[in-house]
Write a protein that holds these residues in place. Structure first.
Motif, PDB file in Angstrom:
ATOM      1  N   ARG A 106      11.006  -4.183  -3.960  1.00  0.00           N
ATOM      2  CA  ARG A 106      11.199  -3.452  -4.935  1.00  0.00           C
ATOM      3  C   ARG A 106      10.231  -2.340  -5.035  1.00  0.00           C
ATOM      4  O   ARG A 106      10.064  -1.564  -5.819  1.00  0.00           O
ATOM      5  CB  ARG A 106      11.041  -4.056  -6.185  1.00  0.00           C
ATOM      6  N   ILE A 107       9.540  -2.068  -3.858  1.00  0.00           N
ATOM      7  CA  ILE A 107       8.509  -0.908  -3.628  1.00  0.00           C
ATOM      8  C   ILE A 107       8.850  -0.153  -2.500  1.00  0.00           C
ATOM      9  O   ILE A 107       9.311  -0.614  -1.285  1.00  0.00           O
ATOM     10  CB  ILE A 107       7.066  -1.670  -3.444  1.00  0.00           C
TER      11      ILE A 107
ATOM     12  N   VAL B 244      -3.165  -7.408  -6.010  1.00  0.00           N
ATOM     13  CA  VAL B 244      -2.833  -6.320  -5.000  1.00  0.00           C
ATOM     14  C   VAL B 244      -1.402  -6.378  -4.271  1.00  0.00           C
ATOM     15  O   VAL B 244      -1.199  -7.524  -3.464  1.00  0.00           O
ATOM     16  CB  VAL B 244      -4.088  -5.998  -3.805  1.00  0.00           C
ATOM     17  N   PHE B 245      -0.339  -5.564  -4.562  1.00  0.00           N
ATOM     18  CA  PHE B 245       0.928  -5.649  -3.893  1.00  0.00           C
ATOM     19  C   PHE B 245       1.257  -4.740  -2.755  1.00  0.00           C
ATOM     20  O   PHE B 245       2.360  -4.893  -2.350  1.00  0.00           O
ATOM     21  CB  PHE B 245       1.929  -5.777  -4.923  1.00  0.00           C
ATOM     22  N   PHE B 246       0.413  -3.746  -2.642  1.00  0.00           N
ATOM     23  CA  PHE B 246       0.937  -2.375  -1.622  1.00  0.00           C
ATOM     24  C   PHE B 246      -0.550  -2.199  -0.915  1.00  0.00           C
ATOM     25  O   PHE B 246      -1.571  -2.104  -1.412  1.00  0.00           O
ATOM     26  CB  PHE B 246       1.524  -1.435  -2.462  1.00  0.00           C
ATOM     27  N   HIS B 247      -0.209  -1.972   0.517  1.00  0.00           N
ATOM     28  CA  HIS B 247      -1.181  -1.547   1.225  1.00  0.00           C
ATOM     29  C   HIS B 247      -0.743  -0.195   2.098  1.00  0.00           C
ATOM     30  O   HIS B 247       0.474  -0.408   2.577  1.00  0.00           O
ATOM     31  CB  HIS B 247      -2.078  -2.437   2.331  1.00  0.00           C
ATOM     32  N   PHE B 248      -1.603   0.693   2.356  1.00  0.00           N
ATOM     33  CA  PHE B 248      -1.386   1.791   3.304  1.00  0.00           C
ATOM     34  C   PHE B 248      -2.576   1.948   4.316  1.00  0.00           C
ATOM     35  O   PHE B 248      -3.618   2.168   3.795  1.00  0.00           O
ATOM     36  CB  PHE B 248      -0.757   3.033   2.779  1.00  0.00           C
ATOM     37  N   SER B 249      -2.412   1.797   5.591  1.00  0.00           N
ATOM     38  CA  SER B 249      -3.450   2.187   6.657  1.00  0.00           C
ATOM     39  C   SER B 249      -2.650   2.543   7.929  1.00  0.00           C
ATOM     40  O   SER B 249      -2.192   1.712   8.533  1.00  0.00           O
ATOM     41  CB  SER B 249      -4.086   0.876   6.806  1.00  0.00           C
ATOM     42  N   SER B 250      -2.545   3.574   8.152  1.00  0.00           N
ATOM     43  CA  SER B 250      -1.571   4.424   9.173  1.00  0.00           C
ATOM     44  C   SER B 250      -0.062   3.995   8.973  1.00  0.00           C
ATOM     45  O   SER B 250       0.734   5.193   9.083  1.00  0.00           O
ATOM     46  CB  SER B 250      -2.103   3.768  10.470  1.00  0.00           C
TER      47      SER B 250
ATOM     48  N   PRO C  61       5.334  -5.407   0.145  1.00  0.00           N
ATOM     49  CA  PRO C  61       5.114  -6.614  -0.274  1.00  0.00           C
ATOM     50  C   PRO C  61       6.464  -7.483   0.147  1.00  0.00           C
ATOM     51  O   PRO C  61       7.720  -6.919   0.027  1.00  0.00           O
ATOM     52  CB  PRO C  61       5.172  -6.507  -1.804  1.00  0.00           C
ATOM     53  N   LYS C  62       6.334  -8.656   0.851  1.00  0.00           N
ATOM     54  CA  LYS C  62       7.363  -9.426   1.437  1.00  0.00           C
ATOM     55  C   LYS C  62       7.789 -10.616   0.430  1.00  0.00           C
ATOM     56  O   LYS C  62       8.657 -11.232   0.752  1.00  0.00           O
ATOM     57  CB  LYS C  62       6.845  -9.901   2.652  1.00  0.00           C
ATOM     58  N   SER C  63       6.611 -10.893  -0.661  1.00  0.00           N
ATOM     59  CA  SER C  63       6.846 -12.137  -1.525  1.00  0.00           C
ATOM     60  C   SER C  63       6.350 -11.716  -2.868  1.00  0.00           C
ATOM     61  O   SER C  63       5.612 -10.787  -2.718  1.00  0.00           O
ATOM     62  CB  SER C  63       6.193 -13.099  -0.818  1.00  0.00           C
ATOM     63  N   GLY C  64       6.722 -12.480  -3.704  1.00  0.00           N
ATOM     64  CA  GLY C  64       6.032 -12.254  -4.967  1.00  0.00           C
ATOM     65  C   GLY C  64       7.011 -11.553  -5.801  1.00  0.00           C
ATOM     66  O   GLY C  64       8.059 -11.063  -5.749  1.00  0.00           O
TER      67      GLY C  64
END
Length: 228
Positions: free
Chosen positions: A74-75, A55-61, A66-69
């Motif tokens: 790149r997102i 899991v590389f991206f989240h949205f909640s409000s 992603p800050k690493s990996g």
């Protein structure tokens, strides 16, 4: 008990991208309830070679990039939840990005049915292109000289050098052989029979003979005028 409805998430089954380019990963959802602060969006990635999902991206409000990996920096968040759009973009795609991308949306109270949808991304190498400047340099330094040399050689073959047996010895204007009239010299006939092709392709010694004959002819004309 409160009434519970389903939510449907939709993504394209396949996407293609070019190495180094930017590709949008579309994802939309339909829900009977309006999106609220309880709505959650997540994107995960499964490598083409297999393995566990990441899991590389989240949205909640708000979007949590992603800050690493593998996907750090790149997102880009492209979604508008109020319109049912939770798409993202992948910047500077690489061959390591080949795999399956899963879009997961929850919007309570709608939680049932198909909260996930998968997209298979295929990244291909960038096609080799030739710049106009490279073509111009190639034409100027290779093709053009080669063409000129080829044209010259063809000209030499189509217009072979004639063999001339005339003597190079200097003849005095006073010397006139039997059967020759004034001004009717063999050299004059040679000059008249010389074609443009012969003049362009004659060797240096033939050129000297040609100009010598012209000079003698000019002197003879001056001599005849002086006699008059």
């Amino acid at each position: 008990l409160s009434q519970v409805s389903s939510i449907i998430v939709t993504t394209p089954p396949e996407l293609r991208a070019t190495k180094g380019g930017t590709v949008k990963l579309p994802c939309t959802f339909t829900s009977t309830a309006n999106p609220t602060s309880k709505m959650r969006v997540s994107w995960s990635y499964t490598p083409q070679t297999g393995g566990s999902s990441l899991v590389f991206f989240h949205f909640s409000s708000k979007a949590e990039l992603p800050k690493s990996g593998q996907f750090a920096g790149r997102i880009k968040w492209e979604g508008t939840p109020a319109r049912g759009d939770v798409s993202i973009s992948l910047i500077n795609a690489t061959l390591n990005d080949n795999g399956t991308y899963t879009c997961d949306v929850t919007n309570p109270p709608d939680v049932f049915d198909s909260p996930k949808s998968n997209t298979v991304l295929t990244v291909t190498p960038k096609a080799t292109t030739i710049r106009f400047s490279d073509v111009a340099v190639l034409f100027a330094f290779i093709l053009l000289p080669s063409g000129l040399i080829t044209f010259f050689l063809i000209g030499r073959m189509l217009c072979p050098k004639k063999q001339h047996n005339q003597s190079k010895a200097y003849r005095s204007p006073i010397e006139v052989t039997e059967g020759e009239e004034s001004g009717g010299y063999p050299q004059a006939a040679y000059i008249k029979s010389t074609t443009c092709c012969d003049m362009c392709l004659m060797d240096s010694d033939v050129e000297d003979e040609y100009y010598s004959v012209q000079k003698m002819h000019h002197r003879e004309e001056e001599y005849v005028e002086s006699q008059c």
